[in-house]
Write a protein that holds these residues in place. Structure first.
Motif, short mmCIF file in Angstrom:
data_model
loop_
_atom_site.label_atom_id
_atom_site.label_comp_id
_atom_site.label_asym_id
_atom_site.label_seq_id
_atom_site.Cartn_x
_atom_site.Cartn_y
_atom_site.Cartn_z
N LYS A 14 69.85 23.26 71.00
CA LYS A 14 69.42 23.95 72.23
C LYS A 14 70.20 23.42 73.42
CE LYS A 14 66.32 25.89 69.61
NZ LYS A 14 66.92 25.63 68.32
N CYS A 15 71.50 23.26 73.21
CA CYS A 15 72.37 22.61 74.20
C CYS A 15 73.58 23.50 74.46
CB CYS A 15 72.79 21.25 73.66
SG CYS A 15 73.68 20.24 74.82
N VAL A 16 73.79 23.88 75.72
CA VAL A 16 74.94 24.71 76.08
C VAL A 16 76.10 23.79 76.45
CG1 VAL A 16 75.85 26.43 77.68
CG2 VAL A 16 73.49 26.60 76.88
N VAL A 17 77.17 23.85 75.67
CA VAL A 17 78.33 22.97 75.85
C VAL A 17 79.58 23.82 75.90
CG1 VAL A 17 79.64 21.05 74.86
CG2 VAL A 17 77.15 21.09 74.64
N GLU A 18 80.49 23.49 76.80
CA GLU A 18 81.75 24.23 76.88
C GLU A 18 82.67 23.82 75.73
OE1 GLU A 18 84.65 22.53 80.02
OE2 GLU A 18 82.65 22.20 80.86
N GLY A 19 83.74 24.60 75.55
CA GLY A 19 84.63 24.37 74.41
C GLY A 19 85.20 22.97 74.34
N ALA A 20 85.59 22.43 75.49
CA ALA A 20 86.16 21.08 75.51
C ALA A 20 85.15 20.06 75.02
CB ALA A 20 86.62 20.73 76.93
N GLY A 21 83.91 20.18 75.49
CA GLY A 21 82.87 19.23 75.10
C GLY A 21 82.43 19.35 73.66
N ALA A 22 82.66 20.53 73.06
CA ALA A 22 82.24 20.76 71.67
C ALA A 22 83.34 20.46 70.66
CB ALA A 22 81.79 22.21 71.50
N SER A 23 84.53 20.15 71.12
CA SER A 23 85.66 20.01 70.20
C SER A 23 85.52 18.82 69.24
CB SER A 23 86.98 19.91 70.98
OG SER A 23 86.95 18.82 71.88
N ALA A 24 84.84 17.76 69.67
CA ALA A 24 84.65 16.61 68.78
C ALA A 24 83.77 16.99 67.60
CB ALA A 24 84.05 15.43 69.55
N LEU A 25 82.69 17.73 67.86
CA LEU A 25 81.85 18.21 66.77
C LEU A 25 82.63 19.17 65.89
CD1 LEU A 25 79.12 18.49 65.34
CD2 LEU A 25 78.52 20.28 66.99
N ALA A 26 83.51 19.96 66.48
CA ALA A 26 84.33 20.92 65.72
C ALA A 26 85.17 20.21 64.66
CB ALA A 26 85.23 21.71 66.66
N ALA A 27 85.69 19.05 65.00
CA ALA A 27 86.52 18.29 64.05
C ALA A 27 85.71 17.86 62.83
CB ALA A 27 87.12 17.06 64.73
N ILE A 28 84.43 17.51 63.05
CA ILE A 28 83.56 17.13 61.94
C ILE A 28 83.21 18.35 61.09
CG2 ILE A 28 81.23 16.34 61.36
CD1 ILE A 28 81.45 14.31 63.57
N LEU A 29 82.85 19.46 61.75
CA LEU A 29 82.50 20.68 61.01
C LEU A 29 83.67 21.19 60.19
CD1 LEU A 29 80.42 22.64 63.69
CD2 LEU A 29 79.57 21.31 61.76
N ALA A 30 84.88 20.98 60.70
CA ALA A 30 86.08 21.46 59.99
C ALA A 30 86.44 20.58 58.80
CB ALA A 30 87.26 21.53 60.95
N GLY A 31 85.70 19.49 58.60
CA GLY A 31 85.97 18.61 57.46
C GLY A 31 87.18 17.72 57.65
N GLN A 32 87.59 17.52 58.92
CA GLN A 32 88.78 16.71 59.18
C GLN A 32 88.48 15.23 59.36
OE1 GLN A 32 89.96 19.87 62.27
NE2 GLN A 32 91.92 18.95 61.77
N LEU A 33 87.18 14.88 59.32
CA LEU A 33 86.80 13.48 59.47
C LEU A 33 85.80 13.08 58.38
CD1 LEU A 33 86.44 13.39 63.37
CD2 LEU A 33 88.24 12.32 62.00
N ASP A 34 86.07 13.52 57.17
CA ASP A 34 85.16 13.23 56.05
C ASP A 34 85.02 11.74 55.77
OD1 ASP A 34 84.56 15.86 55.77
OD2 ASP A 34 85.77 16.20 53.97
N GLU A 35 85.99 10.94 56.22
CA GLU A 35 85.91 9.50 55.99
C GLU A 35 84.75 8.87 56.78
OE1 GLU A 35 88.96 9.94 59.41
OE2 GLU A 35 88.32 11.03 57.60
N LEU A 36 84.18 9.62 57.73
CA LEU A 36 83.06 9.12 58.52
C LEU A 36 81.70 9.48 57.92
CD1 LEU A 36 84.31 9.88 62.15
CD2 LEU A 36 84.51 7.74 60.86
N SER A 37 81.72 10.13 56.77
CA SER A 37 80.47 10.53 56.12
C SER A 37 79.59 9.30 55.88
CB SER A 37 80.76 11.23 54.79
OG SER A 37 79.57 11.58 54.13
N GLY A 38 78.34 9.38 56.31
CA GLY A 38 77.41 8.27 56.15
C GLY A 38 77.54 7.19 57.19
#
Length: 354
Positions: free
Chosen positions: A211-235
Protein backbone atom coordinates in the motif's frame (compact mmCIF):
# COMPACT_ATOMS: atom_id res chain seq x y z
CA UNK A 1 26.72 26.04 5.07
CA UNK A 2 25.91 29.27 3.16
CA UNK A 3 27.25 32.71 4.04
CA UNK A 4 24.78 35.51 4.72
CA UNK A 5 25.53 37.01 1.31
CA UNK A 6 24.92 33.66 -0.43
CA UNK A 7 21.63 33.29 1.43
CA UNK A 8 20.56 36.77 0.36
CA UNK A 9 21.36 36.19 -3.34
CA UNK A 10 19.90 32.68 -3.40
CA UNK A 11 20.72 29.25 -4.75
CA UNK A 12 20.18 27.44 -8.03
CA UNK A 13 20.29 23.85 -9.24
CA UNK A 14 19.40 21.64 -12.17
CA UNK A 15 17.24 18.71 -11.20
CA UNK A 16 14.81 16.13 -12.55
CA UNK A 17 12.58 16.84 -9.58
CA UNK A 18 13.41 15.43 -6.15
CA UNK A 19 16.46 17.58 -5.41
CA UNK A 20 14.56 20.58 -6.78
CA UNK A 21 11.68 19.82 -4.41
CA UNK A 22 14.03 19.59 -1.43
CA UNK A 23 15.71 22.90 -2.27
CA UNK A 24 12.37 24.61 -2.87
CA UNK A 25 10.93 23.35 0.42
CA UNK A 26 13.89 24.33 2.60
CA UNK A 27 14.49 27.57 0.71
CA UNK A 28 10.91 28.55 1.45
CA UNK A 29 11.30 27.74 5.16
CA UNK A 30 14.63 29.58 5.44
CA UNK A 31 13.60 32.56 3.24
CA UNK A 32 16.38 31.81 0.74
CA UNK A 33 15.48 32.48 -2.94
CA UNK A 34 15.58 29.26 -4.97
CA UNK A 35 15.80 28.84 -8.74
CA UNK A 36 15.55 25.37 -10.27
CA UNK A 37 16.20 24.42 -13.87
CA UNK A 38 14.27 21.30 -14.88
CA UNK A 39 14.51 19.49 -18.23
CA UNK A 40 11.39 18.98 -20.32
CA UNK A 41 11.32 15.29 -19.29
CA UNK A 42 10.76 16.20 -15.62
CA UNK A 43 7.34 15.09 -14.33
CA UNK A 44 4.71 17.85 -14.35
CA UNK A 45 3.79 17.12 -10.73
CA UNK A 46 7.34 17.84 -9.58
CA UNK A 47 7.47 21.07 -11.56
CA UNK A 48 4.19 22.24 -10.05
CA UNK A 49 5.22 21.26 -6.52
CA UNK A 50 8.38 23.37 -6.77
CA UNK A 51 6.33 26.36 -7.88
CA UNK A 52 3.96 25.87 -4.95
CA UNK A 53 6.96 26.09 -2.61
CA UNK A 54 7.79 29.51 -4.03
CA UNK A 55 10.74 28.57 -6.24
CA UNK A 56 11.42 30.11 -9.63
CA UNK A 57 11.11 27.16 -12.00
CA UNK A 58 12.61 27.29 -15.50
CA UNK A 59 11.94 24.34 -17.79
CA UNK A 60 14.91 24.18 -20.12
CA UNK A 61 16.85 21.43 -21.90
CA UNK A 62 16.06 17.99 -23.24
CA UNK A 63 17.93 16.22 -20.44
CA UNK A 64 19.91 16.82 -17.26
CA UNK A 65 23.10 17.68 -19.15
CA UNK A 66 21.46 20.58 -20.99
CA UNK A 67 19.55 21.72 -17.90
CA UNK A 68 22.75 21.76 -15.84
CA UNK A 69 24.64 23.75 -18.47
CA UNK A 70 21.89 26.37 -18.50
CA UNK A 71 21.75 26.47 -14.69
CA UNK A 72 25.51 27.12 -14.57
CA UNK A 73 25.08 30.08 -16.93
CA UNK A 74 22.29 31.58 -14.83
CA UNK A 75 24.34 31.06 -11.64
CA UNK A 76 27.22 33.12 -13.08
CA UNK A 77 24.93 35.85 -14.38
CA UNK A 78 23.05 36.33 -11.10
CA UNK A 79 25.77 35.41 -8.62
CA UNK A 80 23.77 32.45 -7.32
CA UNK A 81 25.26 29.47 -5.48
CA UNK A 82 24.93 26.29 -7.56
CA UNK A 83 24.04 23.25 -5.44
CA UNK A 84 24.68 19.95 -7.18
CA UNK A 85 22.06 17.39 -6.19
CA UNK A 86 24.33 14.35 -6.39
CA UNK A 87 27.96 15.52 -6.40
CA UNK A 88 28.35 18.27 -3.82
CA UNK A 89 30.30 16.91 -0.82
CA UNK A 90 27.81 18.37 1.68
CA UNK A 91 24.87 16.85 -0.19
CA UNK A 92 26.60 13.45 -0.35
CA UNK A 93 27.25 13.68 3.40
CA UNK A 94 23.59 14.52 3.99
CA UNK A 95 22.50 11.55 1.91
CA UNK A 96 24.88 9.41 3.94
CA UNK A 97 22.71 10.00 7.02
CA UNK A 98 20.24 7.58 5.40
CA UNK A 99 22.90 4.89 5.86
CA UNK A 100 23.31 5.87 9.51
CA UNK A 101 19.56 5.62 10.10
CA UNK A 102 19.46 2.18 8.50
CA UNK A 103 22.21 0.68 10.67
CA UNK A 104 20.77 2.33 13.80
CA UNK A 105 17.30 0.87 13.22
CA UNK A 106 18.12 -2.57 11.79
CA UNK A 107 20.54 -5.14 13.15
CA UNK A 108 22.49 -7.91 11.42
CA UNK A 109 22.13 -6.49 7.89
CA UNK A 110 23.64 -8.55 5.09
CA UNK A 111 23.10 -6.15 2.19
CA UNK A 112 21.67 -2.75 1.26
CA UNK A 113 20.40 -2.26 -2.29
CA UNK A 114 20.46 1.37 -3.46
CA UNK A 115 19.05 2.91 -6.67
CA UNK A 116 21.73 4.81 -8.60
CA UNK A 117 21.35 7.90 -10.78
CA UNK A 118 24.01 10.57 -10.30
CA UNK A 119 25.64 8.44 -7.61
CA UNK A 120 25.29 10.75 -4.61
CA UNK A 121 22.92 8.58 -2.59
CA UNK A 122 24.91 5.36 -2.93
CA UNK A 123 28.15 7.25 -2.28
CA UNK A 124 26.89 8.67 1.00
CA UNK A 125 25.19 5.47 2.11
CA UNK A 126 28.18 3.27 1.17
CA UNK A 127 30.67 5.50 2.99
CA UNK A 128 28.58 5.72 6.15
CA UNK A 129 27.69 2.02 6.29
CA UNK A 130 31.06 0.59 5.26
CA UNK A 131 32.84 2.81 7.79
CA UNK A 132 30.80 1.22 10.58
CA UNK A 133 30.11 -2.26 9.20
CA UNK A 134 32.53 -3.23 6.40
CA UNK A 135 30.90 -6.66 6.00
CA UNK A 136 27.56 -5.22 4.79
CA UNK A 137 27.32 -5.52 1.02
CA UNK A 138 26.36 -2.38 -0.91
CA UNK A 139 24.62 -3.10 -4.22
CA UNK A 140 23.67 -0.47 -6.77
CA UNK A 141 20.78 -0.72 -9.24
CA UNK A 142 20.28 1.21 -12.49
CA UNK A 143 17.67 1.17 -15.23
CA UNK A 144 18.84 -0.23 -18.57
CA UNK A 145 17.75 3.10 -20.06
CA UNK A 146 20.35 5.09 -18.09
CA UNK A 147 23.26 2.91 -16.84
CA UNK A 148 25.64 5.85 -16.34
CA UNK A 149 27.38 4.47 -13.22
CA UNK A 150 28.00 1.05 -14.77
CA UNK A 151 29.54 2.74 -17.81
CA UNK A 152 31.68 4.89 -15.53
CA UNK A 153 32.97 1.75 -13.78
CA UNK A 154 33.94 0.28 -17.15
CA UNK A 155 35.76 3.46 -18.17
CA UNK A 156 37.29 4.05 -14.75
CA UNK A 157 35.84 7.58 -14.66
CA UNK A 158 32.52 9.39 -15.21
CA UNK A 159 31.56 9.43 -18.88
CA UNK A 160 28.66 10.90 -20.85
CA UNK A 161 26.12 8.37 -22.09
CA UNK A 162 22.98 8.61 -24.18
CA UNK A 163 19.91 8.02 -22.04
CA UNK A 164 16.41 7.07 -23.07
CA UNK A 165 13.04 7.91 -21.55
CA UNK A 166 12.51 5.77 -18.47
CA UNK A 167 10.00 4.99 -15.73
CA UNK A 168 12.86 5.77 -13.33
CA UNK A 169 13.08 9.45 -14.30
CA UNK A 170 14.89 10.24 -11.05
CA UNK A 171 17.82 8.09 -12.22
CA UNK A 172 18.08 9.61 -15.71
CA UNK A 173 21.47 11.29 -15.23
CA UNK A 174 23.73 11.08 -18.33
CA UNK A 175 26.97 11.48 -16.34
CA UNK A 176 27.59 10.54 -12.72
CA UNK A 177 29.24 13.00 -10.37
CA UNK A 178 33.03 12.95 -9.99
CA UNK A 179 32.98 13.16 -6.19
CA UNK A 180 30.19 10.58 -6.03
CA UNK A 181 32.06 8.19 -8.32
CA UNK A 182 35.38 8.56 -6.49
CA UNK A 183 33.63 7.91 -3.17
CA UNK A 184 31.32 5.07 -4.19
CA UNK A 185 33.33 3.07 -6.74
CA UNK A 186 35.72 1.42 -4.22
CA UNK A 187 32.86 0.61 -1.82
CA UNK A 188 30.21 -0.90 -4.11
CA UNK A 189 30.15 -4.70 -4.11
CA UNK A 190 27.94 -5.12 -7.17
CA UNK A 191 26.07 -3.12 -9.82
CA UNK A 192 22.86 -4.44 -11.39
CA UNK A 193 21.04 -3.14 -14.47
CA UNK A 194 17.29 -3.85 -14.58
CA UNK A 195 14.82 -3.75 -17.43
CA UNK A 196 11.96 -1.26 -17.41
CA UNK A 197 9.36 -4.03 -17.23
CA UNK A 198 10.60 -5.16 -13.84
CA UNK A 199 10.47 -1.59 -12.54
CA UNK A 200 6.80 -1.48 -13.56
CA UNK A 201 6.15 -4.76 -11.73
CA UNK A 202 7.97 -3.44 -8.64
CA UNK A 203 5.74 -0.34 -8.59
CA UNK A 204 2.68 -2.59 -8.92
CA UNK A 205 3.84 -4.93 -6.11
CA UNK A 206 4.50 -2.02 -3.75
CA UNK A 207 1.03 -0.57 -4.36
CA UNK A 208 -0.74 -3.93 -4.01
CA UNK A 209 1.21 -5.53 -1.18
CA UNK A 210 2.68 -2.63 0.79
CA UNK A 211 0.00 0.00 0.00
CA UNK A 212 2.93 2.25 -0.85
CA UNK A 213 3.15 4.61 -3.84
CA UNK A 214 6.76 4.71 -5.04
CA UNK A 215 8.21 6.28 -8.17
CA UNK A 216 10.23 4.25 -10.66
CA UNK A 217 13.60 5.30 -9.28
CA UNK A 218 12.65 4.32 -5.74
CA UNK A 219 11.26 0.95 -6.87
CA UNK A 220 14.25 -0.09 -8.97
CA UNK A 221 16.03 -1.88 -6.10
CA UNK A 222 13.01 -4.12 -5.55
CA UNK A 223 12.86 -4.63 -9.33
CA UNK A 224 16.34 -6.18 -9.29
CA UNK A 225 15.18 -8.75 -6.71
CA UNK A 226 11.95 -9.55 -8.57
CA UNK A 227 13.94 -10.02 -11.78
CA UNK A 228 16.01 -12.74 -10.10
CA UNK A 229 19.25 -10.80 -10.50
CA UNK A 230 20.17 -11.02 -6.81
CA UNK A 231 19.34 -14.63 -5.99
CA UNK A 232 22.54 -14.87 -3.93
CA UNK A 233 20.71 -12.78 -1.29
CA UNK A 234 17.99 -15.40 -0.81
CA UNK A 235 17.48 -15.95 2.92
CA UNK A 236 19.58 -12.92 3.81
CA UNK A 237 18.61 -9.77 5.71
CA UNK A 238 18.32 -7.12 3.00
CA UNK A 239 17.41 -3.43 3.18
CA UNK A 240 15.81 -1.57 0.26
CA UNK A 241 15.32 2.19 0.65
CA UNK A 242 12.16 3.31 -1.18
CA UNK A 243 13.83 6.61 -2.03
CA UNK A 244 11.18 8.58 -3.89
CA UNK A 245 7.40 8.77 -3.99
CA UNK A 246 6.96 11.76 -6.32
CA UNK A 247 5.25 10.06 -9.26
CA UNK A 248 2.75 11.71 -11.61
CA UNK A 249 -0.70 10.16 -11.29
CA UNK A 250 -0.86 9.69 -15.07
CA UNK A 251 2.52 7.93 -15.04
CA UNK A 252 1.40 5.82 -12.07
CA UNK A 253 -1.61 4.63 -14.08
CA UNK A 254 0.61 3.69 -17.01
CA UNK A 255 3.06 1.92 -14.71
CA UNK A 256 0.31 -0.11 -13.09
CA UNK A 257 -1.11 -1.16 -16.47
CA UNK A 258 2.38 -1.99 -17.76
CA UNK A 259 3.03 -4.02 -14.63
CA UNK A 260 -0.25 -5.91 -15.02
CA UNK A 261 0.59 -6.67 -18.65
CA UNK A 262 4.08 -7.94 -17.84
CA UNK A 263 2.60 -9.91 -14.95
CA UNK A 264 0.19 -11.66 -17.32
CA UNK A 265 -2.88 -10.18 -15.62
CA UNK A 266 -3.68 -7.79 -18.45
CA UNK A 267 -3.84 -9.63 -21.77
CA UNK A 268 -4.35 -8.34 -25.30
CA UNK A 269 -5.15 -10.59 -28.25
CA UNK A 270 -6.41 -10.34 -31.84
CA UNK A 271 -8.59 -13.09 -33.25
CA UNK A 272 -10.38 -13.52 -36.58
CA UNK A 273 -13.96 -14.74 -36.17
CA UNK A 274 -17.00 -15.20 -38.40
CA UNK A 275 -18.84 -11.98 -39.23
CA UNK A 276 -22.15 -13.78 -39.38
CA UNK A 277 -24.62 -13.24 -36.52
CA UNK A 278 -23.27 -14.68 -33.27
CA UNK A 279 -19.57 -14.74 -34.25
CA UNK A 280 -18.40 -12.14 -31.75
CA UNK A 281 -20.97 -13.37 -29.20
CA UNK A 282 -19.38 -16.86 -29.27
CA UNK A 283 -15.97 -15.31 -28.60
CA UNK A 284 -17.35 -13.39 -25.64
CA UNK A 285 -19.01 -16.56 -24.28
CA UNK A 286 -15.68 -18.40 -24.48
CA UNK A 287 -13.91 -15.62 -22.59
CA UNK A 288 -16.74 -15.46 -20.04
CA UNK A 289 -16.70 -19.23 -19.50
CA UNK A 290 -13.07 -19.09 -18.42
CA UNK A 291 -13.89 -16.30 -15.98
CA UNK A 292 -11.89 -13.60 -17.74
CA UNK A 293 -13.13 -9.99 -17.66
CA UNK A 294 -13.14 -7.98 -20.92
CA UNK A 295 -11.88 -4.42 -20.46
CA UNK A 296 -11.99 -3.30 -24.09
CA UNK A 297 -13.12 -4.81 -27.40
CA UNK A 298 -12.81 -3.47 -30.97
CA UNK A 299 -13.73 -5.18 -34.24
CA UNK A 300 -12.43 -4.35 -37.71
CA UNK A 301 -13.66 -5.46 -41.15
CA UNK A 302 -11.94 -3.29 -43.78
CA UNK A 303 -8.37 -4.58 -43.33
CA UNK A 304 -9.11 -8.30 -43.21
CA UNK A 305 -7.19 -10.14 -45.91
CA UNK A 306 -8.95 -13.52 -45.56
CA UNK A 307 -12.59 -13.13 -46.67
CA UNK A 308 -15.51 -10.71 -46.49
CA UNK A 309 -17.33 -12.92 -44.03
CA UNK A 310 -14.68 -12.51 -41.31
CA UNK A 311 -14.02 -9.83 -38.75
CA UNK A 312 -10.88 -9.18 -36.70
CA UNK A 313 -11.57 -8.62 -33.03
CA UNK A 314 -9.01 -7.02 -30.69
CA UNK A 315 -9.66 -7.66 -27.01
CA UNK A 316 -7.99 -6.35 -23.86
CA UNK A 317 -8.96 -8.40 -20.83
CA UNK A 318 -8.10 -8.96 -17.18
CA UNK A 319 -7.07 -12.31 -15.74
CA UNK A 320 -6.38 -13.43 -12.18
CA UNK A 321 -2.81 -14.56 -12.76
CA UNK A 322 -0.47 -16.14 -15.30
CA UNK A 323 -2.09 -19.56 -15.10
CA UNK A 324 -5.45 -17.98 -15.78
CA UNK A 325 -3.98 -16.10 -18.76
CA UNK A 326 -2.44 -19.30 -20.14
CA UNK A 327 -5.80 -21.06 -19.76
CA UNK A 328 -7.36 -18.37 -21.99
CA UNK A 329 -4.52 -18.64 -24.50
CA UNK A 330 -5.03 -22.39 -24.76
CA UNK A 331 -8.79 -22.06 -25.29
CA UNK A 332 -8.36 -19.40 -27.97
CA UNK A 333 -5.74 -21.32 -29.96
CA UNK A 334 -7.88 -24.47 -29.79
CA UNK A 335 -11.02 -22.72 -31.04
CA UNK A 336 -9.64 -20.21 -33.55
CA UNK A 337 -7.14 -20.72 -36.35
CA UNK A 338 -6.03 -17.07 -36.56
CA UNK A 339 -5.13 -15.60 -33.17
CA UNK A 340 -2.20 -13.42 -32.06
CA UNK A 341 -1.24 -12.13 -28.64
CA UNK A 342 0.19 -8.76 -27.67
CA UNK A 343 2.65 -10.54 -25.44
CA UNK A 344 4.47 -8.64 -22.69
CA UNK A 345 4.68 -11.46 -20.14
CA UNK A 346 8.23 -12.04 -18.90
CA UNK A 347 9.33 -15.46 -17.65
CA UNK A 348 9.52 -15.43 -13.87
CA UNK A 349 12.83 -16.43 -12.27
CA UNK A 350 12.68 -19.99 -10.90
CA UNK A 351 13.15 -18.75 -7.35
CA UNK A 352 10.01 -16.60 -7.57
CA UNK A 353 7.59 -18.87 -9.40
CA UNK A 354 5.76 -19.64 -6.20
Amino acid sequence: MLSEEQKRLGVISASLGNHALALSYHGNRLSIPVTVIMPVVAPIMKIQSCKQQGAEVIVKGDDMKEAKAYATEIAKERGLTYINGYDHPHIIAGQGTLGLEIVEQIKDIDAIIVPVGGGGLIAGVALAVKSLYPSIKIIGVESDRCPSFSEALKAGKPVDIAIKSTLADGLAVPKVGYNAFATAAPLIDKMVIVKEEWIAIAILRLVELEKCVVEGAGASALAAILAGQLDELSGKRVVIPLCGGNIDTTILGRCLERGLAVDGRLLKFCVTVSDRPGGIAELCKLVCKIGVSIKDIVHERAWIASDVFSVQVTVVCETMDRDHANQLRKALTENYSVVTFGDMMYPWPKSLKN
